[in-house]
Write a protein that holds these residues in place. Structure first.
Motif, mmCIF file in Angstrom:
data_model
loop_
_atom_site.group_PDB
_atom_site.id
_atom_site.type_symbol
_atom_site.label_atom_id
_atom_site.label_comp_id
_atom_site.label_asym_id
_atom_site.label_seq_id
_atom_site.Cartn_x
_atom_site.Cartn_y
_atom_site.Cartn_z
ATOM 1 N N SER A 93 0.887 -1.286 -0.134
ATOM 2 C CA SER A 93 -0.188 0.160 0.005
ATOM 3 C C SER A 93 0.711 1.227 -0.125
ATOM 4 N N PHE A 94 0.403 2.324 -0.415
ATOM 5 C CA PHE A 94 1.299 3.528 -0.611
ATOM 6 C C PHE A 94 0.429 4.609 0.072
ATOM 7 N N ARG A 96 -1.300 7.938 0.408
ATOM 8 C CA ARG A 96 -2.083 8.611 -0.731
ATOM 9 C C ARG A 96 -1.247 9.796 -1.385
ATOM 10 N N ARG A 100 -0.125 10.044 -5.462
ATOM 11 C CA ARG A 100 -0.623 10.913 -6.425
ATOM 12 C C ARG A 100 0.623 11.700 -6.853
ATOM 13 N N ASN A 101 1.699 11.959 -6.162
ATOM 14 C CA ASN A 101 3.165 12.696 -6.599
ATOM 15 C C ASN A 101 3.664 11.704 -7.782
ATOM 16 N N ILE A 103 2.270 9.411 -9.673
ATOM 17 C CA ILE A 103 1.576 9.697 -11.076
ATOM 18 C C ILE A 103 1.704 10.913 -11.594
ATOM 19 N N ALA A 104 1.508 11.945 -10.901
ATOM 20 C CA ALA A 104 1.796 13.196 -11.555
ATOM 21 C C ALA A 104 3.200 13.296 -12.165
ATOM 22 N N ASN A 105 4.011 12.586 -11.783
ATOM 23 C CA ASN A 105 5.617 12.467 -12.323
ATOM 24 C C ASN A 105 5.807 11.325 -13.134
ATOM 25 N N GLN A 111 -0.201 -0.582 -6.532
ATOM 26 C CA GLN A 111 -0.322 -1.057 -5.398
ATOM 27 C C GLN A 111 -0.692 -2.900 -5.452
ATOM 28 N N SER A 149 -6.567 3.699 -12.583
ATOM 29 C CA SER A 149 -7.846 4.153 -13.212
ATOM 30 C C SER A 149 -7.590 4.655 -14.738
ATOM 31 N N GLU A 151 -8.033 7.826 -15.727
ATOM 32 C CA GLU A 151 -7.692 9.066 -15.356
ATOM 33 C C GLU A 151 -6.258 8.982 -14.984
ATOM 34 N N MET A 152 -5.688 7.772 -14.191
ATOM 35 C CA MET A 152 -4.143 7.769 -14.023
ATOM 36 C C MET A 152 -3.555 7.355 -15.084
ATOM 37 N N LEU A 161 1.851 14.915 -15.359
ATOM 38 C CA LEU A 161 0.948 15.979 -15.384
ATOM 39 C C LEU A 161 1.070 17.072 -16.294
ATOM 40 N N LYS A 164 0.686 16.622 -19.618
ATOM 41 C CA LYS A 164 -0.843 16.703 -20.009
ATOM 42 C C LYS A 164 -1.270 17.995 -19.812
#
Lengths: 174, 416
Positions: A93-94, A96, A100-101, A103-105, A111, A149, A151-152, A161, A164
């Motif tokens: 597990s991570f 949160r 997110r950071n 994914i953004a990078n 997971q 997902s 989105e991710m 990001l 994007k």
């Protein structure tokens, strides 16, 4: 599960480094190093895991327990892992914010709740996006990984990001 | 649909009548808080080719990590961040007012029902005002400033019912440490925690702030209190009017409900090296401390300094211990000065530091050397957080920290 995105991204194969639970972002990017450039920041990383910092090679994979990336929201934690060349982090597990950071990078952070503590340093691991499976090529074990997902995946495939956002800006100007 | 606080806030922010846990939404964020990390945010904005923010008036830039700057490099970085914030036409810039979350809360910038994201994980503190607050990284903040919105996943809501009232000598910090010790530092992952019950309603705003602040140490996305008369009074005193109370719906569904009785609590301490490694202060005897630190957004408000002054009055700091006091903001420092607390602390041998994050995050002004032990009113005690990886950090309430500064070892403040 295959999606329009998983076909556009390469599977990841690499040598594995094993971490335990609650690996915090202060360890990945200590306060004193926050405003330094890379490679100076490297000297401060992971004071309790210097063997990893000194011996890892670009393309290596981190496999970890629960709550990876807990604590501070500092994005330098993700930047440091990427600069070191970590290709993928798979954890039970991570935290949160770290998730997110990452994914953004465009640092793949996946997971895997069913991950077992049977991995050893220097095992060989392979992650396949289409089947969302992590394989320990050394032991032969397979693990189901929670897919991103849509989105991710869109962010990952764009390269992060900012990429994007850049693309959105161009579209808006048209 | 009956909604929890988090669901109500995310529904409104995403323009929906309702949302459920697990849903992905695109949320319009009410306020954005950015600290010294603004340099990284500006870098990302420039890389993306963004020259104008979607709504600069919603951004608050508050420097707290590297002010006063501990090196020329940091001074240059802070100056660059200031210039960049002005170039992006951000009107709300606070170059050295104090710790970001403290400034946001004490000024009345956080209102019930809002969604507020900040480039610091203790943004959960805004939950004291029934505002969903969470930390994000610099890249996500750049995206958010450029577009005004961000994708979020709706968390599962968990209720924490508080009953009774805190005994004398036991404080909000002890309660939140106890909760983290019981539930675990990973408990709140993908969850939003809501505090309710008569025990919660009886807590003052400063106490709610301490508890919400440490929500992130519970792993939670949001840590929310209802907005009631106490909340509205606080905001009204700061010139924020025309607000309504804000609570979850009566029949909202929660993934779990936990109950804690405040009357049963005793002072708690988090031992090295995890906030969840909590025990009763009585279990620690003869832990000698080299440094006592009273600071941070968690616990360095006026009421914390008043407690410290009351405990230390007539005593002296132990000869082998440094007692560092860093008020959470300039406003707190000024009020504490007028009230005489600063004088009392100084007479006892404490050192007063500039308002800011300082040693809490191992940045400057009170770092620990190899083999040193610090008892701190802050929020994290990970290995190496305050300096040397061979130092040890214990976390406790301002009362425990102050009493221990006097005896030079960790002690229950009620013993003094």
């Amino acid at each position: 599960m295959p999606s329009k995105f998983t076909k556009r991204i390469q599977s990841i194969t690499g040598r594995v480094w094993v971490f335990g639970d609650n690996i915090d972002t202060d360890a990945m990017a200590p306060g004193a190093s926050l405003m330094l450039e890379w490679p100076e920041r490297r000297d401060y990383m992971f004071p309790q895991h210097r063997e990893f910092v000194d011996q890892m090679n670009p393309g290596d994979i981190i496999v970890a327990g629960q709550n990876f990336g807990c604590g501070s929201s500092r994005e330098q934690a993700v930047h440091n892992l990427k600069s070191l060349g970590v290709a993928l982090v798979v954890a039970e597990s991570f935290s949160r914010i770290f998730f997110r950071n990452a994914i953004a990078n465009a640092l793949p952070a996946m997971q895997c709740p069913s991950l077992e503590p049977t991995w050893m340093n220097r095992d060989s691991g392979e992650f396949d996006w289409e089947t969302s499976t992590l394989r320990n090529l050394t032991s032969g074990q397979n693990y189901d990984v929670q897919p991103y997902s849509e989105e991710m995946m869109e962010i990952m495939v764009a390269g992060g990001l900012i990429q994007k956002l850049k693309a959105q800006q161009s579209t808006d100007r048209l | 649909m009956e909604l929890t606080l988090a669901e109500k806030i995310l529904a409104r922010a995403s323009g929906n009548d309702w949302v459920k846990p697990g849903d992905f939404v695109t949320a319009r964020v009410d306020r954005m808080m950015i600290n010294d990390m603004f340099v990284l945010v500006a870098k990302a904005l420039q890389e993306a080719g963004v020259s104008e923010l979607s709504d600069p008036g919603r951004a608050y830039v508050i420097f707290d990590h590297f002010v006063p700057p501990p090196s020329p490099k940091h001074a240059e970085m802070v100056r660059a961040a200031l210039e960049q914030a002005r170039e992006y036409r951000i009107p709300n810039i606070f170059p050295d007012a104090g710790v970001s979350h403290q400034v946001m809360c004490e000024t009345g910038f956080i209102q019930p029902g809002e969604l507020v994201l900040g480039t610091d994980s203790h943004s959960t503190m805004y939950g004291a005002f029934a505002a969903a607050g969470a930390g994000i990284g610099a890249t996500e903040m750049a995206y958010l400033l450029a577009t005004g919105e961000l994708w979020l996943q709706v968390p599962h809501s968990v209720k924490i019912e508080l009953t009774g009232s805190l005994p004398s000598g036991v404080f909000a910090k002890d309660l939140v440490l106890h909760i983290i010790g019981r539930l675990g530092g990973d408990y709140g992952r993908y969850k939003s925690v809501e505090y309710s019950g008569a025990g919660a309603a009886a807590l003052g705003m400063s106490e709610r702030m301490t508890i919400a602040n440490m929500g992130v140490e519970l792993g939670t996305k949001f840590a929310l209190f209802e907005a009631d008369g106490t909340t509205l009074d606080f905001l009204q005193q700061r010139g924020v009017e025309n607000l309504s109370e804000f609570a979850a719906d009566q029949k909202a569904e929660y993934e779990a409900i936990h109950a804690f009785c405040l009357g049963e609590l005793s002072p708690q301490v988090a031992r090295p090296h995890q906030p969840e490694n909590v025990c009763d202060v009585g279990e620690l005897s003869d832990v000698r401390i080299d440094q006592a630190y009273l600071g941070s957004c968690t616990n360095a408000r006026l009421d914390d300094l008043e407690i410290a002054a009351d405990i230390i009055r007539g005593h002296r700091v132990a000869s082998h211990t440094r007692f560092l006091v860093a008020p959470a903001s300039k406003r707190v420092l000024l009020e504490a000065t007028k009230a005489g607390y600063i004088e009392t602390l100084l007479e006892a041998g404490a050192t007063i530091l500039p308002p800011g994050c300082g040693a809490c995050a191992g940045l400057h002004s009170g770092l620990l050397g190899k083999g040193e032990v610090c008892l701190s009113s802050t929020n994290r005690n990970f290995n190496g957080r305050m300096g040397s990886p061979e130092a040890e950090i214990y976390l406790a309430s301002p009362a425990t920290v102050t009493a221990s500064a006097v005896t030079g070892s960790i002690v229950d403040s009620r013993m003094l």
